[in-house]
Motif scaffolding. Structure first.
Motif, PDB file in Angstrom:
ATOM      1  N   TRP A  71      -2.788   1.176   6.587  1.00  0.00           N
ATOM      2  CA  TRP A  71      -2.530  -0.167   6.083  1.00  0.00           C
ATOM      3  C   TRP A  71      -3.051  -0.270   4.659  1.00  0.00           C
ATOM      4  O   TRP A  71      -4.222   0.019   4.402  1.00  0.00           O
ATOM      5  CB  TRP A  71      -3.248  -1.136   7.011  1.00  0.00           C
ATOM      6  N   TRP A  89      -4.486  -2.323   1.771  1.00  0.00           N
ATOM      7  CA  TRP A  89      -5.189  -3.599   1.761  1.00  0.00           C
ATOM      8  C   TRP A  89      -6.103  -3.679   0.543  1.00  0.00           C
ATOM      9  O   TRP A  89      -6.607  -2.663   0.076  1.00  0.00           O
ATOM     10  CB  TRP A  89      -6.012  -3.745   3.040  1.00  0.00           C
ATOM     11  N   LEU A  98      -1.178  -4.267  13.384  1.00  0.00           N
ATOM     12  CA  LEU A  98      -1.348  -3.485  12.162  1.00  0.00           C
ATOM     13  C   LEU A  98      -0.689  -2.118  12.275  1.00  0.00           C
ATOM     14  O   LEU A  98      -0.645  -1.536  13.355  1.00  0.00           O
ATOM     15  CB  LEU A  98      -2.841  -3.273  11.875  1.00  0.00           C
ATOM     16  N   THR A 132      -6.644   2.277   1.399  1.00  0.00           N
ATOM     17  CA  THR A 132      -5.950   2.515   2.663  1.00  0.00           C
ATOM     18  C   THR A 132      -6.908   2.316   3.825  1.00  0.00           C
ATOM     19  O   THR A 132      -7.968   2.943   3.881  1.00  0.00           O
ATOM     20  CB  THR A 132      -5.386   3.951   2.717  1.00  0.00           C
ATOM     21  N   SER A 190      -0.566 -10.157   8.573  1.00  0.00           N
ATOM     22  CA  SER A 190      -1.264  -9.023   9.179  1.00  0.00           C
ATOM     23  C   SER A 190      -2.746  -9.322   9.338  1.00  0.00           C
ATOM     24  O   SER A 190      -3.354  -9.002  10.367  1.00  0.00           O
ATOM     25  CB  SER A 190      -1.070  -7.761   8.331  1.00  0.00           C
TER      26      SER A 190
END
Length: 257
Positions: free
Chosen positions: A160, A162, A156, A142, A235
């Protein structure tokens, strides 16, 4: 006389499209393939070209360091895309230093943050702002937006999900670094690494993107971007362009902050 005026108008009309096509600023992307980062360029190049088309800036792409043998002043920003400072030798280093001192912007992405051997070019390490320590295996984690007022975060969410290499860094070597994104170490295993190596994480304060003013220029740094497929993610591309826009123009933030 009428014929002369007609010819003049036709000449001006032929010049107009070129003038109109000129971008709002000029960017040099240096993407030198290396041992661990080479496949990314096949995906990244067309995405940067599309970014330039969509946002109306002029793009020069280079697979090597030869642009640093010439004048860099036409560029509002230089993107070091997985290209670390040790790729530049001798006078090329002096050229980059002079460019930044004249107000040029530098955006450093992922592998560009790792300099070998450490200490060989202290100016570049201070440009980046932090020195690389180690990273565990690629994992999902995160990411937290720490500065929602900076353009690299505008596209964003506040938190998020990722997947990337989570670089660890030593203490800052430059004052005034402003953290843009951090990673929540409780959302992945910082110790998951290859046999014979040790990673321990950085704790609660683990930045993965930041910006600062340095030696007369603007610098944006993001550690994100290991896997080539990430360059297909909208993103991530919004993150990159937001950082690039500020690096090239200084716009998008409250100057009084």
């Amino acid at each position: 006389m009428k014929r002369f005026l007609l010819l003049t108008l036709l000449c001006l009309a032929s010049l107009a499209p070129s003038a109109f096509a000129q971008g709002q600023f000029k960017v040099l992307v240096v993407a030198i393939p290396n041992r661990y980062h080479h496949d990314y360029a096949v995906v990244a190049k067309p995405q940067f070209e599309r970014m330039a088309h969509v946002h109306g800036f002029d793009l020069t792409w280079s697979w090597n360091s030869t642009p640093f043998d010439s004048d860099l002043s036409p560029y509002a920003a230089i993107v070091l895309l997985n290209t670390p400072g040790d790729e530049f030798k001798g006078a090329q280093r002096a050229t980059l230093e002079a460019y930044v001192r004249a107000g040029g912007g530098v955006m450093a992405v992922h592998r560009a943050l790792i300099f070998n051997p450490p200490g060989d070019w202290p100016w570049f390490e201070r440009l980046i702002g932090r020195t690389f320590r180690i990273h565990p295996m690629v994992q999902t984690a995160t990411v937290r937006v720490e500065d929602p007022a900076f353009p690299a975060t505008f596209g964003l969410p506040s938190r998020w999900v990722w997947t990337d290499e989570w670089y660890e860094f030593n203490a800052p070597v430059t004052r005034g670094l402003r953290t843009v994104l951090s990673v929540d170490e409780s959302s992945y295993d910082p110790t998951r690494i290859w046999p014979g190596q040790t990673a321990r994480g950085m704790g609660k304060d683990h930045p993965v993107a930041w910006y600062h003013a340095y030696d007369g220029g603007r610098v944006f740094v993001t550690a994100l971007g290991h896997t080539p497929a990430l360059y297909d993610d909208p993103s991530y591309l919004a993150h990159l362009y937001g950082g690039l826009w500020w690096t090239a123009t200084g716009k998008g933030i409250d100057a009084s902050r």
